[in-house]
Design an enzyme around this catalytic site. Structure first.
Site: not given
Ligand code: GRF
Length: 227
Positions: A121, A156-157
């Site tokens: 995240h 969530l998170d």
């Molecule tokens: C990332 O910023 C991740 O932290 C979040 O979603 C985004 C995904 O980016 N959960 P990617 O598809 O890996 O480029």
């Protein structure tokens, strides 16, 4: 006290299932780390809930099996999760890595992979959960943003935090420049966290994810007075 195996690691097996919905740059970081042997693991399958996820192409280029499992048309969230679990289990997946997977799980998935689902995240949780975390942090005016890799639970998170990396916010930043620096840090953090889960002894104690070797080093280095 020995922790029960579900709340402890290393994860017994090195087959990863990566779940995506979009760009897949974190997936790419995992693919590259496996290819360069920085990560001793196999990406057994990449599953997307969206056909147009660019990450699917990254997986195909790396010769990894891909599955598109749309979330539409299922009678319930449980049914979708059961289908996901089936695909993962059929491929012997030990650890599920969410990499921009834009779906919330029901307890079907969490119970099938307890403490075996990990998410990245783009904020220092518990600040700024949910979507657009980088913008939330920027608009709040924090001086330090960052990255959290955590175990996925029903909330969530909010699962136990494996590691965090700090990214300073500069006066010259825009949401975009800040997001780019956070993303660069994500790519290192995710590989490091997966390595910890697969290789190190660890335990989840309440909300805390504890790296047991580190805890042992500290307790021998700093014996408490009177012990
Ligand atoms: C990332 O910023 C991740 O932290 C979040 O979603 C985004 C995904 O980016 N959960 P990617 O598809 O890996 O480029």
């Amino acid at each position: 006290m020995t922790p029960d195996p579900i709340s402890a690691g290393p994860v017994p097996g090195r087959r990863l299932g990566v779940l995506i919905s979009g760009r897949g740059s974190n997936l790419q970081a995992l693919i590259d780390a496996v290819a360069d042997r920085r990560l001793d693991a196999t990406i057994a399958v990449v599953i997307s809930n969206r056909e147009d996820a660019a990450g699917l192409e990254r997986a195909r280029r790396a010769g990894i099996e891909t599955i598109c499992l749309s979330h539409r048309g299922w009678p319930s969230r449980d049914d979708y999760d059961r289908a996901l679990v089936k695909e993962l289990q059929q491929r012997g997946v030990n650890l599920v890595c969410l990499a921009g997977f834009m779906r919330v799980f029901s307890s079907v998935m969490i119970e099938a992979y307890p403490n075996r689902i990990v998410n990245i995240h783009p904020s220092l949780l518990p600040s700024f959960p949910g979507i657009d975390a980088q913008r939330q942090a920027f608009e709040h005016g924090v001086k330090f943003a960052g990255v959290t890799v955590h175990i996925v639970t029903n909330d969530l998170d909010a699962g136990p935090i494996i590691l965090q990396r700090v990214v300073p916010v500069l006066d010259t930043d825009t949401v975009d420049t800040l997001s780019q620096r956070i993303l660069a840090e994500e790519h290192h953090a995710y590989v490091d966290a997966v390595r910890i889960l697969l290789e190190e002894p660890w335990a989840v104690e309440g909300r805390r994810f504890v790296r047991l070797e580190r805890a042992a080093e500290v307790s021998t280095a700093q014996p408490r007075a009177g012990n």
